[in-house]
Write a protein that holds these residues in place. Structure first.
Motif, mmCIF file in Angstrom:
data_model
loop_
_atom_site.group_PDB
_atom_site.id
_atom_site.type_symbol
_atom_site.label_atom_id
_atom_site.label_comp_id
_atom_site.label_asym_id
_atom_site.label_seq_id
_atom_site.Cartn_x
_atom_site.Cartn_y
_atom_site.Cartn_z
ATOM 1 N N HIS A 48 -6.670 -16.584 -14.658
ATOM 2 C CA HIS A 48 -7.565 -16.858 -13.401
ATOM 3 C C HIS A 48 -7.177 -17.928 -12.649
ATOM 4 O O HIS A 48 -7.256 -17.859 -11.421
ATOM 5 C CB HIS A 48 -8.804 -17.116 -13.954
ATOM 6 C CG HIS A 48 -10.046 -17.681 -12.932
ATOM 7 N ND1 HIS A 48 -10.723 -17.023 -12.174
ATOM 8 C CD2 HIS A 48 -10.400 -18.984 -12.718
ATOM 9 C CE1 HIS A 48 -11.239 -17.533 -11.382
ATOM 10 N NE2 HIS A 48 -11.134 -18.917 -11.756
ATOM 11 N N SER A 52 -6.301 -17.360 -8.744
ATOM 12 C CA SER A 52 -7.129 -17.956 -7.746
ATOM 13 C C SER A 52 -6.390 -19.238 -6.803
ATOM 14 O O SER A 52 -6.795 -19.068 -5.564
ATOM 15 C CB SER A 52 -8.309 -18.816 -8.454
ATOM 16 O OG SER A 52 -8.013 -19.663 -9.465
ATOM 17 N N GLU A 53 -5.539 -19.915 -7.590
ATOM 18 C CA GLU A 53 -4.737 -20.895 -6.425
ATOM 19 C C GLU A 53 -3.821 -20.098 -5.696
ATOM 20 O O GLU A 53 -3.620 -20.584 -4.551
ATOM 21 C CB GLU A 53 -4.007 -21.923 -7.599
ATOM 22 C CG GLU A 53 -5.104 -22.897 -8.302
ATOM 23 C CD GLU A 53 -4.353 -23.822 -9.309
ATOM 24 O OE1 GLU A 53 -3.025 -23.736 -9.591
ATOM 25 O OE2 GLU A 53 -4.944 -24.710 -9.625
ATOM 26 N N ALA A 56 -5.746 -18.610 -2.990
ATOM 27 C CA ALA A 56 -6.236 -19.720 -1.894
ATOM 28 C C ALA A 56 -5.318 -20.098 -1.100
ATOM 29 O O ALA A 56 -5.249 -20.740 0.226
ATOM 30 C CB ALA A 56 -6.908 -20.606 -2.653
ATOM 31 N N ILE A 64 -13.006 -15.129 -2.999
ATOM 32 C CA ILE A 64 -12.486 -14.375 -4.325
ATOM 33 C C ILE A 64 -13.557 -14.214 -5.110
ATOM 34 O O ILE A 64 -14.501 -15.228 -5.522
ATOM 35 C CB ILE A 64 -11.267 -15.541 -4.966
ATOM 36 C CG1 ILE A 64 -10.045 -15.564 -3.740
ATOM 37 C CG2 ILE A 64 -10.791 -14.671 -6.270
ATOM 38 C CD1 ILE A 64 -9.094 -16.616 -4.519
ATOM 39 N N SER A 66 -14.079 -13.197 -9.041
ATOM 40 C CA SER A 66 -13.255 -13.004 -10.274
ATOM 41 C C SER A 66 -14.141 -12.821 -11.438
ATOM 42 O O SER A 66 -14.831 -13.556 -11.525
ATOM 43 C CB SER A 66 -12.109 -13.955 -10.116
ATOM 44 O OG SER A 66 -11.609 -13.978 -11.469
ATOM 45 N N GLY A 69 -14.471 -16.387 -12.594
ATOM 46 C CA GLY A 69 -14.728 -17.182 -11.646
ATOM 47 C C GLY A 69 -16.254 -17.587 -11.696
ATOM 48 O O GLY A 69 -16.993 -16.908 -12.581
ATOM 49 N N TRP A 84 -11.153 -10.625 -2.010
ATOM 50 C CA TRP A 84 -10.208 -10.258 -3.300
ATOM 51 C C TRP A 84 -11.156 -10.012 -4.489
ATOM 52 O O TRP A 84 -12.032 -10.731 -4.787
ATOM 53 C CB TRP A 84 -9.441 -11.495 -3.629
ATOM 54 C CG TRP A 84 -8.436 -11.885 -2.710
ATOM 55 C CD1 TRP A 84 -8.495 -13.032 -1.946
ATOM 56 C CD2 TRP A 84 -7.342 -11.139 -2.140
ATOM 57 N NE1 TRP A 84 -7.218 -12.898 -0.915
ATOM 58 C CE2 TRP A 84 -6.467 -11.878 -1.001
ATOM 59 C CE3 TRP A 84 -6.752 -9.751 -2.602
ATOM 60 C CZ2 TRP A 84 -5.444 -11.369 -0.711
ATOM 61 C CZ3 TRP A 84 -5.604 -9.437 -1.907
ATOM 62 C CH2 TRP A 84 -5.014 -10.007 -0.894
ATOM 63 N N TRP A 226 -14.595 -5.398 -11.057
ATOM 64 C CA TRP A 226 -13.322 -6.096 -11.095
ATOM 65 C C TRP A 226 -12.330 -5.187 -12.152
ATOM 66 O O TRP A 226 -11.185 -5.245 -12.283
ATOM 67 C CB TRP A 226 -13.253 -7.491 -11.480
ATOM 68 C CG TRP A 226 -14.238 -7.850 -12.533
ATOM 69 C CD1 TRP A 226 -14.032 -7.522 -14.043
ATOM 70 C CD2 TRP A 226 -15.504 -8.507 -12.749
ATOM 71 N NE1 TRP A 226 -15.396 -7.995 -14.571
ATOM 72 C CE2 TRP A 226 -16.323 -8.722 -13.686
ATOM 73 C CE3 TRP A 226 -16.070 -9.152 -11.489
ATOM 74 C CZ2 TRP A 226 -17.489 -9.271 -14.044
ATOM 75 C CZ3 TRP A 226 -17.087 -9.842 -11.528
ATOM 76 C CH2 TRP A 226 -17.840 -9.954 -12.976
#
Length: 267
Positions: A48, A52-53, A56, A64, A66, A69, A84, A226
């Protein structure tokens, strides 16, 4: 000005997430359980973070959603036109069983529908991707390939479906979640066809449909958004469909309740 999405970026992100997943997979690891009793491992969390990084960094304007998340209220996300939809480790149960059938799923949702999806199976080192209007593809030994552009990625990959026109109907079913209704669907097909049933874990079931190795993937049991978005993008890009059980309409996303109803993927 918004930057056009490049699958080559997602390829790099998914492979890096896969490396972190495999580093955990190679060792003994602890399993936690979330509020819904679904399992969670360090691999889920590491994947994750990488995804995510990475998203971004490349696409800071796109939100995003997730599995791992924070929970984003519907009021905040209901007007998203693009975002996303990510499952950092789909098939955590398969990961825990160490049967290699787990994936990284990243999908781009536009106006409620997946227009691009990538699925990477790190233990198998196979990368699947589908782009609306351009087709679906499969790259084996993915980590051995350096890719700098979408054109290069497509050139190195095999177009899907690979398998066509078989005498036997192939149905792929969940390895961990076979339901009575799914069995009834298979039994109905058997009345007029020779049917082979293949069990598979995670979103690899969608990939088997996209490849042409399976004609049907009935999922008459719950999933989350997801779990299905990237697979749907790939199946549809390969010429198949993913439709709701109740009305045979195309599966759509970013609903208030992120729990999916039943669906059927077919080619």
């Amino acid at each position: 000005m918004k930057r056009a999405v490049q699958v080559a970026d997602l390829f790099d992100i998914a492979l890096r997430a896969g490396q972190d997943i495999m580093a955990v997979y190679a060792k003994d690891f602890n399993v936690e359980y979330k509020g819904d009793d679904s399992p969670l491992t360090l691999a889920d969390k590491k994947s994750h973070l990488v995804i995510s990084e990475g998203l971004a960094k490349h696409y800071p304007e796109l939100p995003i959603l997730s599995e791992e998340g924070r929970a984003i209220p519907y009021e905040e996300r209901k007007d998203w036109e693009q975002f996303w939809l990510v499952d950092p480790l789909d098939g955590t149960k398969e990961f825990i069983k160490k049967n290699d059938e787990f994936t990284v799923n990243i999908a781009l949702i536009e106006n409620g529908f997946p227009t691009l999806g990538v699925i990477y199976a790190p233990a198998l080192d196979v990368f699947y991707f589908g782009i609306q209007g351009k087709g679906a593809f499969k790259l084996v030994e993915a980590s051995k390939n350096e890719v700098s552009s979408d054109h290069e990625l497509i050139a190195k990959s095999r177009p899907l479906p690979e398998v066509k026109n078989q005498d036997v109907l192939n149905v792929v079913a969940s390895r961990s979640h076979m339901s009575e209704e799914t069995q009834a669907f298979i039994d109905e097909l058997k009345k007029e066809n020779t049917v082979d049933v293949v069990s598979s874990g995670s979103s690899l079931k969608f990939c088997l449909v996209a490849e042409g190795k399976a004609d049907y993937y009935p999922r008459y049991a719950p999933t989350m958004e997801w779990d299905t978005a990237a697979g749907q993008a790939i199946v549809e890009a390969a010429g198949g469909t993913v439709t709701r059980y109740e009305d045979q309409q195309r599966f759509y996303y970013n609903r208030e309740n992120l729990l999916n109803g039943w669906f059927l993927a077919k080619r």
